[in-house]
Design a protein around this motif. Structure first.
Motif, PDB file in Angstrom:
ATOM      1  N   TYR A 100     -16.646 -24.539  14.530  1.00 46.83           N
ATOM      2  CA  TYR A 100     -17.872 -25.290  14.769  1.00 46.83           C
ATOM      3  C   TYR A 100     -18.292 -26.027  13.502  1.00 46.83           C
ATOM      4  CZ  TYR A 100     -18.314 -21.869  18.597  1.00 46.83           C
ATOM      5  OH  TYR A 100     -18.081 -21.071  19.684  1.00 46.83           O
ATOM      6  N   SER A 101     -18.988 -27.128  13.698  1.00 51.13           N
ATOM      7  CA  SER A 101     -19.619 -27.798  12.572  1.00 51.13           C
ATOM      8  C   SER A 101     -20.696 -26.903  11.979  1.00 51.13           C
ATOM      9  CB  SER A 101     -20.240 -29.123  13.033  1.00 51.13           C
ATOM     10  OG  SER A 101     -21.068 -29.668  12.030  1.00 51.13           O
ATOM     11  N   ALA A 102     -20.747 -26.843  10.664  1.00 54.37           N
ATOM     12  CA  ALA A 102     -21.706 -25.960   9.991  1.00 54.37           C
ATOM     13  C   ALA A 102     -23.151 -26.387  10.249  1.00 54.37           C
ATOM     14  CB  ALA A 102     -21.424 -25.949   8.489  1.00 54.37           C
ATOM     15  N   ARG A 103     -23.367 -27.625  10.638  1.00 59.55           N
ATOM     16  CA  ARG A 103     -24.749 -28.096  10.816  1.00 59.55           C
ATOM     17  C   ARG A 103     -25.325 -27.758  12.198  1.00 59.55           C
ATOM     18  NH1 ARG A 103     -21.587 -32.641  11.583  1.00 59.55           N
ATOM     19  NH2 ARG A 103     -21.948 -33.795  13.525  1.00 59.55           N
ATOM     20  N   LEU A 104     -24.504 -27.198  13.091  1.00 59.36           N
ATOM     21  CA  LEU A 104     -24.992 -26.892  14.434  1.00 59.36           C
ATOM     22  C   LEU A 104     -25.890 -25.663  14.435  1.00 59.36           C
ATOM     23  CD1 LEU A 104     -21.916 -27.380  16.812  1.00 59.36           C
ATOM     24  CD2 LEU A 104     -23.761 -28.981  16.310  1.00 59.36           C
ATOM     25  N   SER A 105     -26.988 -25.729  15.155  1.00 59.02           N
ATOM     26  CA  SER A 105     -27.835 -24.563  15.373  1.00 59.02           C
ATOM     27  C   SER A 105     -27.143 -23.640  16.377  1.00 59.02           C
ATOM     28  CB  SER A 105     -29.191 -24.986  15.929  1.00 59.02           C
ATOM     29  OG  SER A 105     -29.033 -25.521  17.237  1.00 59.02           O
TER      30      SER A 105
END
Length: 370
Positions: A100-105
């Protein structure tokens, strides 16, 4: 590391790559996962008819009402699925494979995973796949995967365990003294016999992988019914050398210059992941090669280098847990368009596996007591 590992080892699955990536409205990647269309010619660890029931025996289900009949029926139904084709998401080496992208909640991860699952189901239909599986997800490690797939009706099944060894000791002596007196005496004797036999273990990088060690790996694979040949194995080594490089450690045990066995580990920051071994099964067992090569020598080095844990993957559960490991469930999330009721019936496997690993964990909770 994930990309390098996929480049080096994807061919070992013997499946058609079906990688899946999800981007947001601005084109930025938010989720990615490796997937493969597998069939009867693929690696058994990625053929659902094999890995879903591979570790289950008739005696394991005796306590379940009608358990043996249900197990026999499950084997028959898995074997009779029409195409033998499955869409399997996971990384080589029996590892989970969602990034996953690290910026996703957390909520955005669930949304992205739900979108990915819908796309996966379309691809499975296009490929005429009888089963869709997300495999070897460590239990509790991926909330988004669990939430999205359970909501979509996937069965969640324990198909094995990662034998996980937290490195909690300041020295090897501390590790030794964490065991019961009986187990401690056994470990001391096994290390002494190994040293008296004149066997030495050296740590190398991937450059040491070649025909000599490939011959040992083939002995190990053939012992467990796996097909492999020398040319293919050496070719796989070249892929590791080119793509994984210094992240791979190879421990080689030699006696008078002759290789008796080896063990590979992936160095992933503070964690070591045990990968494939090789052994000369013609030697006498009294030197305790397995225990010294897989456990005592690497553990001693891991303590000195500040490693936080070693994961020994699946198999030989009692042996690994008797040396300090704890089992962590490997999960498969399963949907069966070819036989819609099959996934629910497979939950018998989950119940039996959980009892099995609970029993092993309790038996060795004191590091080999009993």
């Amino acid at each position: 590391m994930g990309y390098d590992w996929l480049r080096a080892r994807s061919a070992t699955i013997h499946g058609e790559p079906c990688f899946l990536g999800i981007s947001d409205q601005t084109g930025n990647a938010v989720l990615g996962m490796p997937g493969y269309i597998t069939d009867d010619s693929s690696h058994p660890g990625y053929r659902p008819a094999e890995f879903l029931l591979d570790e289950l025996q008739d005696e394991d289900v005796e306590a379940q009402p009608g358990g043996q009949a249900v197990l026999a029926d499950l084997r028959r139904r898995l074997a009779s699925l029409n195409s033998g084709r499955s869409l399997v998401f996971g990384a080589p080496g029996r590892m989970g494979g969602v990034g996953y992208s690290a910026r996703l909640s957390p909520a955005a991860r669930v949304e992205a995973m739900n979108f990915a699952a819908a796309e996966a189901e379309k691809r499975a239909a296009d490929a005429s796949a009888d089963m869709i599986c997300w495999v070897y997800a460590l239990e509790g490690a991926d909330y988004a995967l669990d939430r999205a797939l359970r909501t979509r009706g996937y069965a969640r099944i324990s198909v094995g365990a990662d034998c996980h060894l937290p490195i909690e000791w300041a020295s090897f002596d501390d590790y030794l003294h964490s065991f019961s007196a009986k187990r401690r005496w056994s470990i001391v004797r096994e290390r002494r016999k190994f040293a008296e036999a004149g066997v030495m273990i050296e740590r190398h990088g991937p450059e040491v992988l070649g025909p000599e060690l490939a011959a040992l790996e083939l002995q190990w694979r053939h012992k467990y019914g796996r097909k492999a040949d020398l040319i293919e194995t050496v070719s796989d080594y070249r892929e590791l050398q080119e793509n994984v490089g210094d992240a791979l450690s190879v421990f080689v045990a030699r006696q008078h210059g002759r290789a008796l066995g080896f063990m590979t580990f992936i160095n992933d920051g503070p964690v070591w992941w045990a990968r494939f071994p090789g052994f000369d099964y013609s030697m006498t067992p009294q030197i305790y090669l397995y225990f010294n090569l897989l456990f005592y020598h690497p553990i001693e080095l891991a303590i000195s280098e500040g490693i936080s844990s070693i994961s020994y993957s699946m198999g030989s559960y009692e042996t690994k847990c008797s040396r300090g490991c704890r089992p962590r469930h490997f999960l498969a999330y399963v949907r069966t368009p070819g036989d819609p009721s099959l996934a629910a019936d497979l939950e018998l496997v989950d119940r039996v596996q959980r009892r099995r690993f609970d029993r092993i964990d309790q038996k060795y909770a004191g590091h080999g007591k009993g």
